[in-house]
Write a protein that holds these residues in place. Structure first.
Motif, mmCIF file in Angstrom:
data_model
loop_
_atom_site.group_PDB
_atom_site.id
_atom_site.type_symbol
_atom_site.label_atom_id
_atom_site.label_comp_id
_atom_site.label_asym_id
_atom_site.label_seq_id
_atom_site.Cartn_x
_atom_site.Cartn_y
_atom_site.Cartn_z
ATOM 1 N N LYS A 129 37.524 46.658 84.687
ATOM 2 C CA LYS A 129 37.065 47.449 83.551
ATOM 3 C C LYS A 129 35.966 48.428 83.953
ATOM 4 O O LYS A 129 35.840 49.490 83.396
ATOM 5 C CB LYS A 129 36.544 46.510 82.464
ATOM 6 N N TYR A 132 46.574 48.999 81.645
ATOM 7 C CA TYR A 132 46.526 48.496 80.268
ATOM 8 C C TYR A 132 47.871 48.474 79.539
ATOM 9 O O TYR A 132 47.942 47.960 78.428
ATOM 10 C CB TYR A 132 45.505 49.312 79.462
ATOM 11 N N LYS A 191 48.993 44.796 78.791
ATOM 12 C CA LYS A 191 48.098 44.106 77.851
ATOM 13 C C LYS A 191 48.220 44.699 76.441
ATOM 14 O O LYS A 191 48.262 43.970 75.450
ATOM 15 C CB LYS A 191 46.651 44.193 78.343
ATOM 16 N N PHE A 202 38.289 50.318 78.008
ATOM 17 C CA PHE A 202 39.249 49.320 77.528
ATOM 18 C C PHE A 202 39.083 49.058 76.028
ATOM 19 O O PHE A 202 40.059 48.875 75.304
ATOM 20 C CB PHE A 202 39.152 48.019 78.347
ATOM 21 N N TYR A 239 42.011 49.901 73.399
ATOM 22 C CA TYR A 239 42.427 48.779 72.555
ATOM 23 C C TYR A 239 42.291 49.155 71.071
ATOM 24 O O TYR A 239 43.137 48.817 70.247
ATOM 25 C CB TYR A 239 41.558 47.553 72.838
ATOM 26 N N GLU A 264 43.846 37.930 74.456
ATOM 27 C CA GLU A 264 43.216 38.945 75.311
ATOM 28 C C GLU A 264 41.875 38.472 75.852
ATOM 29 O O GLU A 264 41.302 39.125 76.732
ATOM 30 C CB GLU A 264 43.033 40.249 74.524
#
Lengths: 179, 256
Positions: free
Chosen positions: A2, A27, A30, A70, A74, A139
């Motif tokens: 990250k 990413y 995820k 991130f 997200y 997560e």
């Protein structure tokens, strides 16, 4: 991983398109997985993930380097997924589709079925509750990180998570999953 | 301690956020209370089950979709087109490198079409241009064309096999201009841009496509190979509220 995301964001802003590709590599899986857990649909998860990367790329100039990439990506992906669910009333549809899989409270379920029943039970939660469960347990985000993603205070994360877990526990008991 | 408080403390323990004071309180409470201990085990088990759910693998098609979507976005920064913009003549071979710009252009639909027809070997002053507009609007002179909704103007001029076009675009959002030469070839000789709006250009066969992401002043010179070659220009605009917008449509012949 990250910590050096910002390096790739800067490189991308400087015109290095492969740099953003690196962020996609990091990413994609995820975000897709989280989006799938929230939407319950592979196609919706693909749409949410694709839209998230596209919006992030288009708005990369607005990225605030005081935050982490991130949590930003997200946040975009979660918004996309939650908006899709709200628009399509996924909760109601899925709940209607799964009554046959419910077992009486006296029946116990174990083994391979458990994972599927947990997912079903999750899809019965409201989207906001589902989101905090996904971000915390699948997560592995902290309260603070979940707060950054969902743009809510950490205290709200904690109380929402508590309610979501209670709801989920009840739903699992209804499906015969206890301990 | 009621059940809700017990669960609250157990979840804090599981999440690693419990205070040392509450931890001690919980430990003391659990001693000699099998029902409370059973509830603790149940919640720990639930957390473990949730934590162990496997990541869902995305389909391979997802990466392709993402890459295709990103390619449609104009490049940025030093790797993008410099400003002010001057591009060398582009050929079909350059097409793959500019595919992103074309893809961006494809996102918006067709709109402005006019046809420029000139006499062989004749250099015309732009003030002598005239024409009629297929959309029904009569045009006394085509030297300056007002686009729809006060979204800009375009001036067309011809010099031998060259066509000079000045675009003054005030349209917010994406605008795509496509030129197609009747001769079967087209080369972009120069392209100047005022302002900082992102701009892309690409050629494919007899077509040249330009895409801008907002208001821009563009002056371009193209070579269509033959002085008398027809030039079709198609401009597409996308408006934030109106979606696709037709700015203008017309056929403009030159005066002799």
């Amino acid at each position: 991983m990250k910590d050096n995301d910002a390096v790739f964001v800067e490189a991308s802003l400087d015109g290095d398109q492969s740099a953003f590709g690196t962020l996609v590599d990091r990413y994609e899986k995820k975000l897709y997985s989280a989006a799938y857990r929230i939407t319950g649909s592979p196609e919706d998860a693909m749409d949410a993930t694709q839209s998230a990367f596209l919006k992030a790329y288009e708005k990369l100039e607005t990225f605030d380097f005081t935050y982490r990439f991130f949590s930003w990506i997200y946040r975009i992906a979660m918004n996309e997924a939650l908006n899709l669910v709200r628009r399509r009333r996924q909760v109601t549809d899925l709940d209607d589709r799964t009554p046959d899989s419910r077992l009486g409270p006296e029946q116990r379920v174990s083994g391979k079925e458990t994972g599927r029943l947990i997912e079903e039970a999750m899809w019965g939660l409201n989207p906001d509750h589902r989101a905090v469960i996904v971000l915390r347990h699948m997560e592995g985000l902290s309260y603070g990180e979940i707060g950054e993603v969902l743009e809510i205070p950490a205290k709200t994360v904690k109380s929402r998570l508590f309610s979501a877990r209670r709801e989920l526990r009840t739903a699992l008991l209804d499906r015969g999953v206890s301990r | 301690m009621n059940t809700e408080r017990l669960e609250e403390l157990v979840w804090e323990l599981i999440d690693g956020t419990i205070s040392s004071q509450d931890h001690l309180l919980l430990q003391e409470y659990l001693v000699g209370r099998p029902e409370a201990e059973e509830r603790r085990r149940e919640l720990v088990s639930l957390a473990a089950r949730l934590d162990s759910l496997e990541t869902v693998e995305p389909p391979a098609a997802l990466r392709q979709r993402i890459d295709a979507a990103l390619e449609a976005v104009p490049s940025r920064g030093p790797a993008a087109l410099p400003e002010p913009l001057r591009l060398p003549p582009l050929t079909t071979a350059a097409w793959p490198m500019r595919a992103g710009y074309l893809a961006a252009g494809l996102l918006v639909g067709a709109a402005l079409t006019f046809l420029v027809v000139g006499g062989p070997g004749q250099d015309l002053d732009q003030s002598k241009l005239y024409g009629s507009v297929q959309s029904g609007r009569p045009v006394e002179s085509a030297s300056t064309i007002d686009l729809e909704a006060d979204s800009g103007t375009v001036i067309v001029e011809r010099k031998g096999a060259q066509r000079l076009l000045d675009f003054d675009l005030r349209q917010q959002g994406a605008v795509v201009m496509e030129l197609e030469s009747g001769s079967g070839m087209i080369e972009l000789e120069s392209l100047d841009q005022s302002g900082s709006t992102a701009l892309g250009a690409s050629t494919a066969g007899s077509r040249l496509r330009l895409a801008t992401m907002g208001p821009a002043a563009l002056r371009l010179t193209v070579n269509v190979g033959e002085p008398a070659a027809s030039l079709f220009l198609t401009v597409t605009a996308e408006d934030a509220t109106l979606d696709r917008v037709i700015l203008f449509a017309g056929e403009i012949p030159y005066a002799r």
